[in-house]
Scaffold this active site. Sequence first.
Site, mmCIF file in Angstrom:
data_model
loop_
_atom_site.group_PDB
_atom_site.id
_atom_site.type_symbol
_atom_site.label_atom_id
_atom_site.label_comp_id
_atom_site.label_asym_id
_atom_site.label_seq_id
_atom_site.Cartn_x
_atom_site.Cartn_y
_atom_site.Cartn_z
ATOM 1 N N GLY B 15 0.488 160.329 53.290
ATOM 2 C CA GLY B 15 -0.207 159.941 54.517
ATOM 3 C C GLY B 15 -1.530 160.644 54.697
ATOM 4 O O GLY B 15 -1.603 161.868 54.655
ATOM 5 N N GLY B 17 -3.467 160.626 57.484
ATOM 6 C CA GLY B 17 -3.846 160.671 58.896
ATOM 7 C C GLY B 17 -4.432 162.030 59.259
ATOM 8 O O GLY B 17 -4.846 162.794 58.380
ATOM 9 N N PHE B 18 -4.446 162.328 60.543
ATOM 10 C CA PHE B 18 -5.053 163.579 60.996
ATOM 11 C C PHE B 18 -4.397 164.801 60.355
ATOM 12 O O PHE B 18 -5.074 165.728 59.920
ATOM 13 C CB PHE B 18 -4.970 163.683 62.518
ATOM 14 N N GLY B 19 -3.049 164.803 60.296
ATOM 15 C CA GLY B 19 -2.338 165.958 59.749
ATOM 16 C C GLY B 19 -2.562 166.105 58.251
ATOM 17 O O GLY B 19 -2.919 167.186 57.767
ATOM 18 N N VAL B 83 4.889 154.444 49.380
ATOM 19 C CA VAL B 83 6.008 155.291 48.958
ATOM 20 C C VAL B 83 7.298 154.607 49.377
ATOM 21 O O VAL B 83 7.479 154.246 50.540
ATOM 22 C CB VAL B 83 5.905 156.697 49.569
ATOM 23 N N GLU B 174 -6.648 153.032 78.645
ATOM 24 C CA GLU B 174 -7.975 152.792 78.082
ATOM 25 C C GLU B 174 -8.186 151.307 77.783
ATOM 26 O O GLU B 174 -9.250 150.754 78.053
ATOM 27 C CB GLU B 174 -8.187 153.675 76.843
ATOM 28 N N ASP B 304 2.907 163.049 63.899
ATOM 29 C CA ASP B 304 3.740 162.182 64.744
ATOM 30 C C ASP B 304 5.153 161.960 64.204
ATOM 31 O O ASP B 304 6.068 161.667 64.968
ATOM 32 C CB ASP B 304 3.089 160.794 64.886
ATOM 33 N N ALA B 321 -3.570 163.674 68.067
ATOM 34 C CA ALA B 321 -4.303 164.126 66.895
ATOM 35 C C ALA B 321 -4.415 165.655 66.811
ATOM 36 O O ALA B 321 -4.168 166.219 65.741
ATOM 37 C CB ALA B 321 -5.681 163.471 66.858
#
Lengths: 432, 432
Positions: B15, B17-19, B83, B174, B304, B321
């Site tokens: 992944g 993403g942010f992490g 995966v 939003e 997450d 995030a």
Amino acid sequence: MDTPNKSVPRVVIIGGGFGGIQLAKHLKNAPVKVMMLDRHNYHTFQPLLYQVAMGAIPADSIGFPIRRIFTKQDNFRFFLTDVKKINPESNTVSTDIGDISYDYLVVATGSNTNFFGNKEIEHFAMPMKNIPEALNLRSLILQNLEKALVTKTYNEREALMTFVVVGGGPTGVELSGALAEMRQLILVKDYHGLKKQHMKVYLVEGKDRLLAAMTPKASQKAKEFLAKGEVTIYNNVHVQSYDGYELKIDDGKVIHTRNVFWAAGVKGELIDGIPEDTITRGSRILTDEISRVNGYENVFAIGDVAAMITSDMPNGLPGVAPAAMQQGQHLAKNIVHMIKGEPTVPFKYLDKGSLATIGRNKAVADLGIFHFQGFFAWLLWGFVHILTLAGFSNKLSVFLTWFLNYFNRNSDNRLVVRYFNTETMMTEPVAK
Amino acid sequence: MDTPNKSVPRVVIIGGGFGGIQLAKHLKNAPVKVMMLDRHNYHTFQPLLYQVAMGAIPADSIGFPIRRIFTKQDNFRFFLTDVKKINPESNTVSTDIGDISYDYLVVATGSNTNFFGNKEIEHFAMPMKNIPEALNLRSLILQNLEKALVTKTYNEREALMTFVVVGGGPTGVELSGALAEMRQLILVKDYHGLKKQHMKVYLVEGKDRLLAAMTPKASQKAKEFLAKGEVTIYNNVHVQSYDGYELKIDDGKVIHTRNVFWAAGVKGELIDGIPEDTITRGSRILTDEISRVNGYENVFAIGDVAAMITSDMPNGLPGVAPAAMQQGQHLAKNIVHMIKGEPTVPFKYLDKGSLATIGRNKAVADLGIFHFQGFFAWLLWGFVHILTLAGFSNKLSVFLTWFLNYFNRNSDNRLVVRYFNTETMMTEPVAK
């Protein structure tokens, strides 16, 4: 929607390309209602499609919402629809949102890729005439480079990293130049494990020179620039077949490739209801010198779909944006003349010249008596394209993206947003 | 690819993403090889997905090629792959490009939309967790406005122009705020024929207040801002069913709508092979305070998909995030400690606060002891989001787009690049 106000004539324009947009804009203060029909809700700046395909610029930066162009034009209406048929006998067009009547009809549907009837090539080779197709190309290029990294056999990797561009006009020259530049600047930096010498770029052209519409000097220089970028150029040959794996050329050569990009020809995007006898070579509609379709009073055709064949121009106009734009502007004036009962004025094409870029710092230019190549041609190419883009935001976006790419020697838009399935030759649909 | 060099441990990250990105970046100078696997070739800045959906910013501006982030990191390799399964007993992961072995495995797969098992809602309501989904939303909104212009019956038009956002967290607030702003600023300008009062925006939330993770004052102000924008807010109610035409709420209300946007919950994006007994509420993986998956030595989960439940944090960390980024950075240090045989350091979450925007000049901010709402919160929101975007080009693109949109009171990215079919609830595939 189907009964126009008889006191104000209605001009229906099919297509929001360069010609249609100019025509509508120049009817802003005319005593008409303008109705534009298009299957996309945006105008596409086609000359930069290859840069979207290469991931060099964002897709959104070459599309501009048609409604947004005309926010301040009160006599303009837009409908998102596919036109099925034109009915000149009843002055209507049939669309998927119903029949629409017109006082003046302008067919400005542009052109589409011409595979010259070869169904197999049509299935396996990639066209690039609109934004979704350019994004498909982008997905295919990037997916195949990713696959090349993990592929087991030498032959498979070779085919994944071999790119064949068919057609040596401006699109083919620009696309093959951009592929060579990607190999030179980006491949080794961002694809550790792939070697520069494994990526091959071919350009296949049927005529004896590239950029046949330009001067021999421009053709020669373009060839030199491409050769310097290690593009293999085949002139005077034609593609015989392509089955997704092997591209066969009529001199006996066979290229193993998973990437064939078709820029070898266009044809007019016709609509049912246009009489057979007004259609000429390249599926274009024959018009007189005021863009009126032969045999009709109030039906017109402009841009790539039109063949305005006159004694001066036995082949019609070149299929380029400036010709379509000039026809659109000119037709706006003539429609006003017709409404006022004034004589119409024949169209005269002002050829402002031709430009094509081959990559970083390299382009060729034929401008009237001025012919030059290299860095200044390249600057001029960039300048002209940015000026012609619709919308300040797109001008700014493309300018800044180019600026950053130039100095970074890289690009940031290489996103595979939708996967391209090389079995079905379609993008994978995304559920919800 | 399947046998790591035993002298240099291999860290496999699933992944980007942010992490995952932060973890890989912070392993730059560590004595490891880093291998990242992702099914997309780009990192997505999810907080701005709703702006892509609204056509306010280009899709490309919130995606950044993962390879490009790591151009200069020699110990990093990326593979585009799905995966299929993790195999902790053999220290391998099974992917569609073969099995890959690891010394340390980090699951950083993020979260996906949670429809809480309701298959009908899952079919008809639109999620928004990645760029293709945001573009689907964009297509649906714009197509339905176009249809509303040509629709025959009042009821049909009403349903096409009714927008229901389910879920009153930051995304829902939003998105509904942006829809209200579009009605206010753009609808009447660009859609001649559609009236402002015909477009309806609803926000449906199960709890008694919006933005439940923020302070009651922030919730109250968000509600006021939305009410001022004429968003109809329903609290304390749940959606019972949605069949594509009628949305039923458990207090008996029925809303006729063709546009339901689901922001009501997320769940961890699990992979086969993660033992059942480590999975907790919301499909998240239980970890200890160094992000290690319960019961394993060398398998970790961050972001997450992880539930780091400690005595301080009985519900784990918020799914935002900054939490994922901090976990990624922290885990990088601990992996180095483990390799060197040093003691590991427990993770401590630094809560920098929360922000949510409701549209032009309006946002709410909870920053430690500072709580404020309105223009300055809005400026801060924009500033923080631009700073966090990956890549200078994306920062610049979003900043300039916002600047132009703010002064134009319009936006230029409302392009329907791929049509969304409301029968199949999928995008139309584009051939070649």
